[in-house]
Design a protein around this motif. Sequence first.
Motif, PDB file in Angstrom:
ATOM      1  N   ILE A  14       0.848  -1.198   0.000  1.00 27.63           N
ATOM      2  CA  ILE A  14       0.000   0.000   0.000  1.00 27.63           C
ATOM      3  C   ILE A  14       0.884   1.249   0.000  1.00 27.63           C
ATOM      4  N   GLY A  15       1.949   1.231   0.797  1.00 28.67           N
ATOM      5  CA  GLY A  15       2.884   2.356   0.806  1.00 28.67           C
ATOM      6  C   GLY A  15       3.552   2.556  -0.549  1.00 28.67           C
ATOM      7  N   ILE A  16       3.925   1.462  -1.192  1.00 28.83           N
ATOM      8  CA  ILE A  16       4.533   1.558  -2.523  1.00 28.83           C
ATOM      9  C   ILE A  16       3.519   2.120  -3.513  1.00 28.83           C
ATOM     10  N   GLY A  17       2.281   1.689  -3.401  1.00 30.42           N
ATOM     11  CA  GLY A  17       1.226   2.234  -4.259  1.00 30.42           C
ATOM     12  C   GLY A  17       1.049   3.728  -4.050  1.00 30.42           C
ATOM     13  N   GLY A  18       1.101   4.165  -2.798  1.00 25.06           N
ATOM     14  CA  GLY A  18       1.009   5.600  -2.510  1.00 25.06           C
ATOM     15  C   GLY A  18       2.178   6.363  -3.112  1.00 25.06           C
ATOM     16  N   GLY A  19       3.370   5.776  -3.031  1.00 28.13           N
ATOM     17  CA  GLY A  19       4.543   6.408  -3.632  1.00 28.13           C
ATOM     18  C   GLY A  19       4.413   6.502  -5.138  1.00 28.13           C
ATOM     19  N   ALA A 116      11.077  22.759  -6.018  1.00 27.50           N
ATOM     20  CA  ALA A 116      10.027  21.739  -6.033  1.00 27.50           C
ATOM     21  C   ALA A 116      10.408  20.590  -6.969  1.00 27.50           C
ATOM     22  N   ARG A 117      10.956  20.908  -8.118  1.00 26.62           N
ATOM     23  CA  ARG A 117      11.382  19.852  -9.054  1.00 26.62           C
ATOM     24  C   ARG A 117      12.526  19.026  -8.472  1.00 26.62           C
ATOM     25  N   ARG A 118      13.467  19.686  -7.788  1.00 28.11           N
ATOM     26  CA  ARG A 118      14.557  18.943  -7.146  1.00 28.11           C
ATOM     27  C   ARG A 118      14.000  17.986  -6.101  1.00 28.11           C
ATOM     28  N   SER A 123      12.942  12.639  -4.315  1.00 29.70           N
ATOM     29  CA  SER A 123      11.985  11.810  -3.593  1.00 29.70           C
ATOM     30  C   SER A 123      11.867  10.426  -4.216  1.00 29.70           C
ATOM     31  N   ARG A 124      12.056  10.343  -5.522  1.00 27.03           N
ATOM     32  CA  ARG A 124      11.976   9.050  -6.208  1.00 27.03           C
ATOM     33  C   ARG A 124      13.065   8.085  -5.741  1.00 27.03           C
TER      34      ARG A 124
END
Length: 150
Positions: A14-19, A116-118, A123-124
């Motif tokens: 579920i966490g991976i899906g949220g990501g 924001a783009r950074r 985050s990925r």
Amino acid sequence: MEVLIGMAILAAAIGIGGGLYEFAVLDPAWPHRPSLVQPQHGGVSRKRFWISVHAVFELLLIAALVAAWQAAGIRQWLLTALAIHAAMRIWSALDFIPKALAFERARADDVSLEAARRWTSRSRLRMPLDLATLAALLMAFRTALHGTGI
């Protein structure tokens, strides 16, 4: 024990899906429209999702670890999952969460598109840690099912 590990696997998924949702839907759009991640302006409340998902996952992981403590092979995989998850959470707490909260609180005109783009690009980099946590949980589950946990 297998049920607890399975539930932890579900919570991790579920966490991976949220990501994946954030990467595919929110992250391409919100740097241009910060209000999308600003709950006070009708945007998404990421805190509401992530706090509950992480709390459930962490409780299930700890419960599975307690239940499997006597089975060294299973314990090893669960401790690996815990260590990887802890590294991701510490990194998030020290870097990503404070910046995300700042973006949520800022006036839309004050949000730097470049910053924001950074943030969205970096985050990925957390996703491989989430996938590694899931892989360790799957190995714990496999070990439990095959009875090779001792």
